[in-house]
Design a protein around this motif. Structure first.
Motif, PDB file in Angstrom:
ATOM      1  N   ILE A   5       0.740  -1.249   0.108  1.00  0.00           N
ATOM      2  CA  ILE A   5      -0.208  -0.017   0.221  1.00  0.00           C
ATOM      3  C   ILE A   5       0.962   1.253  -0.078  1.00  0.00           C
ATOM      4  N   GLY A   6       1.918   1.186   0.875  1.00  0.00           N
ATOM      5  CA  GLY A   6       3.034   2.470   0.749  1.00  0.00           C
ATOM      6  C   GLY A   6       3.584   2.710  -0.599  1.00  0.00           C
ATOM      7  N   ALA A   7       3.834   1.570  -1.235  1.00  0.00           N
ATOM      8  CA  ALA A   7       4.440   1.721  -2.419  1.00  0.00           C
ATOM      9  C   ALA A   7       3.379   2.194  -3.484  1.00  0.00           C
ATOM     10  N   GLY A   8       2.213   2.209  -3.192  1.00  0.00           N
ATOM     11  CA  GLY A   8       0.999   2.550  -4.166  1.00  0.00           C
ATOM     12  C   GLY A   8       0.876   1.306  -5.166  1.00  0.00           C
ATOM     13  N   LEU A   9       1.085   0.279  -4.765  1.00  0.00           N
ATOM     14  CA  LEU A   9       1.010  -0.928  -5.903  1.00  0.00           C
ATOM     15  C   LEU A   9      -0.369  -1.706  -5.497  1.00  0.00           C
ATOM     16  N   ILE A  10      -1.119  -1.564  -4.209  1.00  0.00           N
ATOM     17  CA  ILE A  10      -2.378  -2.073  -3.989  1.00  0.00           C
ATOM     18  C   ILE A  10      -3.279  -0.861  -3.065  1.00  0.00           C
ATOM     19  N   THR A  11      -4.210  -1.063  -3.042  1.00  0.00           N
ATOM     20  CA  THR A  11      -5.145   0.000  -2.397  1.00  0.00           C
ATOM     21  C   THR A  11      -6.360  -1.013  -1.585  1.00  0.00           C
ATOM     22  N   GLU A  12      -6.707  -0.327  -0.357  1.00  0.00           N
ATOM     23  CA  GLU A  12      -7.959  -0.686   0.180  1.00  0.00           C
ATOM     24  C   GLU A  12      -9.219  -0.101  -0.716  1.00  0.00           C
ATOM     25  N   ILE A  13     -10.113  -0.737  -0.957  1.00  0.00           N
ATOM     26  CA  ILE A  13     -11.328  -0.492  -1.526  1.00  0.00           C
ATOM     27  C   ILE A  13     -12.533  -0.609  -0.643  1.00  0.00           C
ATOM     28  N   GLY A  14     -12.486  -0.488   0.553  1.00  0.00           N
ATOM     29  CA  GLY A  14     -13.556  -0.693   1.466  1.00  0.00           C
ATOM     30  C   GLY A  14     -14.093  -2.151   1.688  1.00  0.00           C
ATOM     31  N   PRO A  15     -14.866  -1.973   2.986  1.00  0.00           N
ATOM     32  CA  PRO A  15     -15.281  -3.329   3.209  1.00  0.00           C
ATOM     33  C   PRO A  15     -16.085  -4.194   2.228  1.00  0.00           C
ATOM     34  N   ARG A  16     -15.757  -5.759   2.285  1.00  0.00           N
ATOM     35  CA  ARG A  16     -16.453  -6.522   1.482  1.00  0.00           C
ATOM     36  C   ARG A  16     -17.818  -7.047   2.062  1.00  0.00           C
ATOM     37  N   PRO A  17     -18.634  -7.645   1.231  1.00  0.00           N
ATOM     38  CA  PRO A  17     -19.982  -8.015   1.823  1.00  0.00           C
ATOM     39  C   PRO A  17     -19.877  -9.092   2.732  1.00  0.00           C
ATOM     40  N   SER A  18     -20.377  -8.850   3.880  1.00  0.00           N
ATOM     41  CA  SER A  18     -20.226  -9.719   5.261  1.00  0.00           C
ATOM     42  C   SER A  18     -20.990 -11.357   5.125  1.00  0.00           C
ATOM     43  N   ALA A  38     -14.728  -7.935   6.119  1.00  0.00           N
ATOM     44  CA  ALA A  38     -13.164  -7.651   5.903  1.00  0.00           C
ATOM     45  C   ALA A  38     -12.985  -6.615   4.841  1.00  0.00           C
ATOM     46  N   GLU A  39     -11.981  -5.862   5.014  1.00  0.00           N
ATOM     47  CA  GLU A  39     -11.195  -4.845   4.079  1.00  0.00           C
ATOM     48  C   GLU A  39     -10.919  -5.457   2.626  1.00  0.00           C
ATOM     49  N   GLY A  40     -11.466  -5.149   1.398  1.00  0.00           N
ATOM     50  CA  GLY A  40     -10.971  -5.308   0.276  1.00  0.00           C
ATOM     51  C   GLY A  40      -9.915  -4.972  -0.326  1.00  0.00           C
ATOM     52  N   LEU A  41      -9.036  -5.530  -0.972  1.00  0.00           N
ATOM     53  CA  LEU A  41      -7.669  -5.109  -1.660  1.00  0.00           C
ATOM     54  C   LEU A  41      -7.751  -5.587  -3.093  1.00  0.00           C
ATOM     55  N   ARG A  42      -7.226  -3.990  -3.802  1.00  0.00           N
ATOM     56  CA  ARG A  42      -7.115  -4.412  -5.299  1.00  0.00           C
ATOM     57  C   ARG A  42      -5.756  -3.806  -5.790  1.00  0.00           C
ATOM     58  N   VAL A  43      -5.414  -4.396  -6.916  1.00  0.00           N
ATOM     59  CA  VAL A  43      -4.032  -3.830  -7.400  1.00  0.00           C
ATOM     60  C   VAL A  43      -4.408  -2.297  -7.977  1.00  0.00           C
ATOM     61  N   THR A  44      -3.499  -1.389  -7.823  1.00  0.00           N
ATOM     62  CA  THR A  44      -3.757  -0.344  -8.294  1.00  0.00           C
ATOM     63  C   THR A  44      -2.407   0.497  -9.182  1.00  0.00           C
ATOM     64  N   LEU A  45      -1.436  -0.259  -8.946  1.00  0.00           N
ATOM     65  CA  LEU A  45      -0.204   0.294  -9.680  1.00  0.00           C
ATOM     66  C   LEU A  45       0.008   1.637  -9.770  1.00  0.00           C
ATOM     67  N   ARG A  46       0.017   2.430  -8.609  1.00  0.00           N
ATOM     68  CA  ARG A  46       0.076   3.882  -8.485  1.00  0.00           C
ATOM     69  C   ARG A  46      -0.524   4.703  -9.283  1.00  0.00           C
ATOM     70  N   ASP A  47      -1.896   4.310  -9.310  1.00  0.00           N
ATOM     71  CA  ASP A  47      -2.971   4.790 -10.185  1.00  0.00           C
ATOM     72  C   ASP A  47      -2.513   4.725 -11.589  1.00  0.00           C
ATOM     73  N   GLY A  48      -2.033   3.787 -11.752  1.00  0.00           N
ATOM     74  CA  GLY A  48      -1.397   3.653 -13.544  1.00  0.00           C
ATOM     75  C   GLY A  48      -2.322   2.952 -14.281  1.00  0.00           C
ATOM     76  N   LEU A  49      -1.797   2.886 -15.619  1.00  0.00           N
ATOM     77  CA  LEU A  49      -2.504   2.289 -16.542  1.00  0.00           C
ATOM     78  C   LEU A  49      -1.624   1.178 -17.237  1.00  0.00           C
ATOM     79  N   ILE A  50      -2.111  -0.053 -17.969  1.00  0.00           N
ATOM     80  CA  ILE A  50      -1.518  -0.945 -18.870  1.00  0.00           C
ATOM     81  C   ILE A  50      -1.723  -0.638 -20.002  1.00  0.00           C
ATOM     82  N   ALA A  51      -0.910  -0.678 -21.241  1.00  0.00           N
ATOM     83  CA  ALA A  51      -1.394  -0.646 -22.547  1.00  0.00           C
ATOM     84  C   ALA A  51      -1.126  -2.150 -23.094  1.00  0.00           C
ATOM     85  N   GLY A  52      -2.558  -2.611 -23.817  1.00  0.00           N
ATOM     86  CA  GLY A  52      -2.545  -3.716 -24.212  1.00  0.00           C
ATOM     87  C   GLY A  52      -2.678  -3.612 -25.684  1.00  0.00           C
ATOM     88  N   VAL A  53      -1.607  -4.230 -26.524  1.00  0.00           N
ATOM     89  CA  VAL A  53      -1.849  -4.213 -27.853  1.00  0.00           C
ATOM     90  C   VAL A  53      -1.732  -5.481 -28.577  1.00  0.00           C
TER      91      VAL A  53
END
Length: 393
Positions: A48-61, A67-82
């Motif tokens: 989280i400190g490196a900006g690679l994942i983020t907490e996205i709020g509580p998941r359904p109980s 539980a707090e959900g986690l998701r990859v964020t990559l420093r709010d970056g984008l991936i180019a797919g070609v």
């Protein structure tokens, strides 16, 4: 912020697990990875400190505290797919969960020099970034699929049959001056296999993705990973000989399944049936369009034209003969069929199935499913994005 090369083995495993799961809770991760809660919490805090994942709020109980959900964020970056194919190029900017944020597709030809095509690719990437109000720095990694064999380590094309002017060309070097990010290049069928693995959420670990279009190729997923072989040539099944007395292939050999069942072969067979008088319907389509496409042959087949139906079924049987060898050798759980020819009518897929089941051992087909690829519209660009992520970290 730390780069991907500075991740510890624990952090890398955790990041990959969150990526494949889309969203995860700490307790789920600890169970799947067999890590202690303290080890998981420390790694999550660092990511989280490196900006690679983020907490996205509580998941359904499911009972008790949510539980707090986690998701990859990559420093709010984008991936180019070609996804570069023989006749078109599909380009997308993706979020780290492989959602398409912006996309562009246009017809191309890979028969010419590659440099103009990659100049156009750079322009399209800039166009998509402007649509999102973003700069080039927001792209964190680029994945590229090309319709030819790739030396995976060097990212150079290696004797590509469909695109001889690309010999030794490096898409990575072509983009490196403009995009200072990790860039990875693979065969287009391998990225289709990765896209399929993503859409299946890794519910199948051993399967084949077979593309039948201008050429014929196969992406191999073995134990949940792309199998490329020693030099990146694994899956070049279009040049498996199914008839030693067959036509000469553009690779120089005879009887290759690509020379007998790919899109150009189907179109040629349709034109021959039209000109010989065997199929008045194909002659009508030929006169209307000036040339026949596999789609024309498929249309005539669906309309009940006997000659067109025989061509489609013959091509499917040829592909099935090649696949029966692979099924006996690899014993996959699924064979997914894709590419332009795969959509020309049900007779093609039915003939593939019939041929495979007739020619394969009973044990090899006991749990085998042969079906169209899931999510064909975006499997290529998503697979390119998955390639970029997996290789970058």
């Amino acid at each position: 912020m730390r780069g991907f090369s500075q991740l510890s083995p624990t952090e890398r495993r955790l990041l990959l697990e969150v990526f494949w799961a889309r969203t995860s809770a700490r307790s789920d991760l600890a169970g799947r990875l067999d890590f202690s809660k303290s080890k998981i919490n420390a790694a999550i805090t660092d990511l989280i400190g490196a900006g690679l994942i983020t907490e996205i709020g509580p998941r359904p109980s499911s009972g008790g505290r949510r539980a707090e959900g986690l998701r990859v964020t990559l420093r709010d970056g984008l991936i180019a797919g070609v996804d570069i194919r023989a006749t078109h190029m599909d380009i997308a900017l993706l979020s780290p969960d492989m959602s398409v944020m912006a996309r562009h597709c246009e017809p191309i030809s890979v028969r010419g020099e590659p440099e103009p095509l990659f100049a156009r690719l750079r322009d399209v990437l800039d166009l998509l970034l402007r649509q999102l109000g973003q700069e080039r720095e927001r792209i964190r990694m680029i994945g590229i699929g090309v319709p030819g064999p790739v030396d995976f380590e060097s990212a150079c094309l290696a004797t590509p049959p469909l695109m001889p002017l690309w010999e030794g060309f490096s898409p990575r070097q072509a983009l490196a001056a403009d995009f200072d990010v990790p860039i990875f290049v693979d065969n287009d069928v391998n990225i289709l296999a990765l896209g399929t693995l993503w859409h299946l959420s890794r519910s199948a670990d051993d399967f084949l993705v077979v593309k039948v279009a201008t050429g014929i190729g196969c992406g191999i997923i073995c134990r949940g990973q792309v199998y490329r072989g020693v030099d990146g040539a694994a899956g070049d099944v279009g040049h498996i000989c199914i008839d030693p007395n067959g036509p000469v292939c553009h690779c120089g050999n005879v009887g290759c399944v690509e020379a007998m069942a790919a899109a150009p072969a189907i179109a040629r067979a349709g034109a021959a049936a039209a000109r010989s008088g065997e199929s008045p319907r194909l002659l009508e389509l030929l006169q209307a369009h000036g040339a026949l496409s596999p789609e024309d042959v498929g249309l005539a087949s669906r309309e009940g034209d006997p000659a067109a139906n025989a061509i489609i079924r013959g091509a499917g049987a040829d592909v099935g003969r090649m696949l029966a060898t692979l099924v006996n050798f690899f014993n996959p759980s699924h064979v997914f069929i894709c590419g332009g020819v795969a959509t020309i009518g049900p007779a093609f897929l039915a003939s593939i199935r019939q041929s495979v089941y007739q020619r394969s051992l009973a044990l090899s087909t006991r749990h085998l499913a042969i079906r169209p690829i899931p999510h064909p519209a975006d499997a290529g660009i998503v697979g390119a994005g998955v390639l970029g992520f997996l290789e970058a970290i």
